[in-house]
Design a protein around this motif. Structure first.
Motif, PDB file in Angstrom:
ATOM      1  N   LYS A 209       0.831  -1.201   0.000  1.00 38.50           N
ATOM      2  CA  LYS A 209       0.000   0.000   0.000  1.00 38.50           C
ATOM      3  C   LYS A 209       0.872   1.261   0.000  1.00 38.50           C
ATOM      4  N   VAL A 210       1.972   1.212   0.744  1.00 39.28           N
ATOM      5  CA  VAL A 210       2.914   2.339   0.740  1.00 39.28           C
ATOM      6  C   VAL A 210       3.588   2.456  -0.624  1.00 39.28           C
ATOM      7  N   LEU A 211       4.048   1.339  -1.165  1.00 37.42           N
ATOM      8  CA  LEU A 211       4.757   1.350  -2.440  1.00 37.42           C
ATOM      9  C   LEU A 211       3.892   1.850  -3.595  1.00 37.42           C
ATOM     10  N   LYS A 212       2.599   1.596  -3.517  1.00 35.00           N
ATOM     11  CA  LYS A 212       1.679   1.998  -4.597  1.00 35.00           C
ATOM     12  C   LYS A 212       1.050   3.376  -4.375  1.00 35.00           C
ATOM     13  N   ALA A 213       1.322   3.976  -3.232  1.00 35.74           N
ATOM     14  CA  ALA A 213       0.687   5.246  -2.891  1.00 35.74           C
ATOM     15  C   ALA A 213       1.108   6.367  -3.832  1.00 35.74           C
ATOM     16  N   LYS A 214       0.182   7.253  -4.108  1.00 37.13           N
ATOM     17  CA  LYS A 214       0.454   8.474  -4.868  1.00 37.13           C
ATOM     18  C   LYS A 214       0.541   9.651  -3.909  1.00 37.13           C
ATOM     19  N   ASP A 215       0.896  10.793  -4.435  1.00 46.25           N
ATOM     20  CA  ASP A 215       1.097  11.964  -3.586  1.00 46.25           C
ATOM     21  C   ASP A 215      -0.159  12.387  -2.836  1.00 46.25           C
ATOM     22  N   ILE A 216      -1.337  12.086  -3.363  1.00 43.08           N
ATOM     23  CA  ILE A 216      -2.586  12.536  -2.747  1.00 43.08           C
ATOM     24  C   ILE A 216      -3.294  11.429  -1.969  1.00 43.08           C
ATOM     25  N   ASP A 217      -2.609  10.324  -1.707  1.00 39.01           N
ATOM     26  CA  ASP A 217      -3.270   9.150  -1.143  1.00 39.01           C
ATOM     27  C   ASP A 217      -3.314   9.089   0.384  1.00 39.01           C
ATOM     28  N   SER A 218      -2.861  10.146   1.073  1.00 34.94           N
ATOM     29  CA  SER A 218      -3.002  10.142   2.529  1.00 34.94           C
ATOM     30  C   SER A 218      -4.118  11.104   2.937  1.00 34.94           C
ATOM     31  N   VAL A 219      -4.672  10.865   4.104  1.00 32.91           N
ATOM     32  CA  VAL A 219      -5.777  11.690   4.599  1.00 32.91           C
ATOM     33  C   VAL A 219      -5.635  11.841   6.110  1.00 32.91           C
ATOM     34  N   VAL A 220      -6.084  12.965   6.647  1.00 29.15           N
ATOM     35  CA  VAL A 220      -6.039  13.209   8.087  1.00 29.15           C
ATOM     36  C   VAL A 220      -7.430  13.001   8.672  1.00 29.15           C
ATOM     37  N   THR A 221      -7.515  12.141   9.674  1.00 25.63           N
ATOM     38  CA  THR A 221      -8.761  11.921  10.402  1.00 25.63           C
ATOM     39  C   THR A 221      -8.568  12.356  11.848  1.00 25.63           C
ATOM     40  N   GLY A 222      -9.659  12.617  12.541  1.00 25.10           N
ATOM     41  CA  GLY A 222      -9.592  12.910  13.960  1.00 25.10           C
ATOM     42  C   GLY A 222      -9.468  14.369  14.341  1.00 25.10           C
ATOM     43  N   ARG A 223      -9.516  15.277  13.373  1.00 24.52           N
ATOM     44  CA  ARG A 223      -9.398  16.699  13.717  1.00 24.52           C
ATOM     45  C   ARG A 223     -10.572  17.159  14.580  1.00 24.52           C
ATOM     46  N   SER A 224     -11.731  16.546  14.402  1.00 22.72           N
ATOM     47  CA  SER A 224     -12.925  16.987  15.120  1.00 22.72           C
ATOM     48  C   SER A 224     -12.809  16.792  16.629  1.00 22.72           C
ATOM     49  N   HIS A 225     -11.984  15.846  17.072  1.00 20.61           N
ATOM     50  CA  HIS A 225     -11.828  15.635  18.512  1.00 20.61           C
ATOM     51  C   HIS A 225     -10.416  15.936  19.008  1.00 20.61           C
ATOM     52  N   GLY A 226      -9.637  16.637  18.195  1.00 18.57           N
ATOM     53  CA  GLY A 226      -8.341  17.132  18.651  1.00 18.57           C
ATOM     54  C   GLY A 226      -7.193  16.155  18.623  1.00 18.57           C
ATOM     55  N   HIS A 227      -7.382  15.000  17.949  1.00 13.93           N
ATOM     56  CA  HIS A 227      -6.294  14.028  17.841  1.00 13.93           C
ATOM     57  C   HIS A 227      -6.095  13.624  16.374  1.00 13.93           C
ATOM     58  N   PRO A 228      -5.671  14.585  15.538  1.00 12.74           N
ATOM     59  CA  PRO A 228      -5.527  14.276  14.111  1.00 12.74           C
ATOM     60  C   PRO A 228      -4.426  13.258  13.841  1.00 12.74           C
ATOM     61  N   ALA A 229      -4.695  12.372  12.902  1.00 12.42           N
ATOM     62  CA  ALA A 229      -3.722  11.347  12.513  1.00 12.42           C
ATOM     63  C   ALA A 229      -3.764  11.161  11.005  1.00 12.42           C
ATOM     64  N   ARG A 230      -2.586  10.944  10.412  1.00 12.89           N
ATOM     65  CA  ARG A 230      -2.501  10.774   8.965  1.00 12.89           C
ATOM     66  C   ARG A 230      -2.278   9.311   8.611  1.00 12.89           C
ATOM     67  N   SER A 231      -3.076   8.825   7.662  1.00 16.30           N
ATOM     68  CA  SER A 231      -2.925   7.457   7.163  1.00 16.30           C
ATOM     69  C   SER A 231      -3.324   7.411   5.710  1.00 16.30           C
ATOM     70  N   LEU A 232      -3.112   6.263   5.091  1.00 14.85           N
ATOM     71  CA  LEU A 232      -3.450   6.104   3.677  1.00 14.85           C
ATOM     72  C   LEU A 232      -4.944   5.822   3.535  1.00 14.85           C
ATOM     73  N   ARG A 233      -5.526   6.366   2.491  1.00 17.22           N
ATOM     74  CA  ARG A 233      -6.973   6.261   2.276  1.00 17.22           C
ATOM     75  C   ARG A 233      -7.408   4.812   2.059  1.00 17.22           C
ATOM     76  N   ASN A 234      -8.541   4.473   2.654  1.00 17.17           N
ATOM     77  CA  ASN A 234      -9.196   3.192   2.381  1.00 17.17           C
ATOM     78  C   ASN A 234     -10.650   3.292   2.838  1.00 17.17           C
ATOM     79  N   ASN A 235     -11.342   2.181   2.874  1.00 19.74           N
ATOM     80  CA  ASN A 235     -12.744   2.191   3.248  1.00 19.74           C
ATOM     81  C   ASN A 235     -12.952   2.752   4.660  1.00 19.74           C
ATOM     82  N   MET A 236     -12.051   2.388   5.579  1.00 22.26           N
ATOM     83  CA  MET A 236     -12.180   2.858   6.957  1.00 22.26           C
ATOM     84  C   MET A 236     -12.041   4.372   7.051  1.00 22.26           C
ATOM     85  N   THR A 237     -11.042   4.953   6.384  1.00 25.16           N
ATOM     86  CA  THR A 237     -10.856   6.404   6.464  1.00 25.16           C
ATOM     87  C   THR A 237     -12.023   7.138   5.807  1.00 25.16           C
TER      88      THR A 237
END
Length: 307
Positions: A209-237
């Motif tokens: 998943k890392v090897l196939k990632a493109k420049d826009i393939d990460s997303v930040v979740t958790g900003r709404s509760h003050g604990h933002p985290a960056r991960s690669l996009r998928n169904n869960m994100t």
């Protein structure tokens, strides 16, 4: 490259491996240290005795310096803080909080303490407590992040404090390392590029998943509760972002991510796992040994900096 960081940590290359939860075990830490960098065991939420075992296994594989990353929000943080003293770990990095309550104990034990910080104010405060250096981490990083970019954070931190600064966030090769040095850093911490190292014991789906990632393939979740985290996009994100936008509460969102990092690292669940990685994942295209990653990065940086 000789800097205050190589002297402080007694390492050949001013390159530290990030203390990635569920990823940074004794195999990876020892491989990075044997390659001349500073390997880090990621304690994450692990019980203290599990961390103790990881430390001892690391010592079986290397006689070089290494460290432990203490995640300060962990329910085991107090016990892990004592274990690193008992096991005579030479270096501790910290994340997700302020390590002041442990400083006296750690410094009495002769431990080099290097917290991860995301603001100038925290860098100044921790310098006053006696930390040896700081890791200034920009929001390009994978995992839990602050709001400032590496480009803006590192020079401001370097101007604000006297102790050495290690740059993190957005380093995938020697160009990124050289940029960090130009901004005022004297070493770098890298995580995403080590996800695909030969010695990293994570599921092949994670590496792919890392090897196939493109420049826009990460997303930040958790900003709404003050604990933002960056991960690669998928169904869960996608589901997480949708729920955040609809105003879901903290507990509901936490339930969605329960065990998600383990699902990524151990199970390779590409739909429901949390594949933490930085924005630099789009630059990572092949697996290499830790030695190759470190030496290629430093050689390229040296040429660019004309050292």
């Amino acid at each position: 490259m000789k800097t205050r960081i190589t002297e402080l940590l007694k390492i050949k290359h001013p390159i530290i491996q990030g203390g990635m939860a569920w990823v940074a075990d004794h195999h990876l830490a020892a491989a990075v240290s044997n390659a001349g960098g500073l390997g880090i065991i990621g304690a994450a939420n692990a019980p203290a005795e599990v961390v103790r075992e990881e430390i001892r296994k690391t010592r079986e594989l290397t006689d070089k310096p290494f460290g432990v990353n203490v995640m300060l929000l962990s329910p085991s943080a107090d016990e892990v803080a004592k274990v690193v003293v008992e096991e005579k770990v030479p270096v501790v990095t910290t994340g997700a909080g302020n390590p002041e309550k442990y400083m006296e104990m750690w410094k009495e034990a002769g431990i080099t303490v290097i917290p991860v910080i995301a603001s100038v104010a925290m860098a100044r405060r921790l310098e006053r407590t006696g930390v040896d250096a700081v890791i200034a981490e920009g929001c390009e990083s994978g995992g839990h992040i602050g709001e400032s970019t590496s480009m803006t954070l590192i020079p401001q931190v370097a101007d604000a404090i006297e102790i050495p600064v290690i740059g993190a966030g957005g380093v995938g090769d020697g160009r990124g390392m050289a940029a960090m040095f130009m901004l005022g850093a004297e070493g770098i911490q890298a995580g995403t590029c080590f996800l695909v190292a030969n010695e990293t014991n994570i599921h092949e789906n994670y590496k792919n998943k890392v090897l196939k990632a493109k420049d826009i393939d990460s997303v930040v979740t958790g900003r709404s509760h003050g604990h933002p985290a960056r991960s690669l996009r998928n169904n869960m994100t996608r589901q997480y972002v949708k729920m955040e936008n609809e105003g879901a509460g903290f507990e509901e969102l936490e339930y969605l991510t329960l065990g998600s990092l383990r699902k990524a690292v151990q199970d390779g669940d590409t739909q429901n796992g949390s594949f933490m990685a930085g924005q630099i994942a789009g630059l990572i295209h092949e697996t290499k040994s830790c030695k190759e990653i470190i030496e290629e990065m430093e050689n390229q940086a040296e040429k660019l900096l004309k050292l």
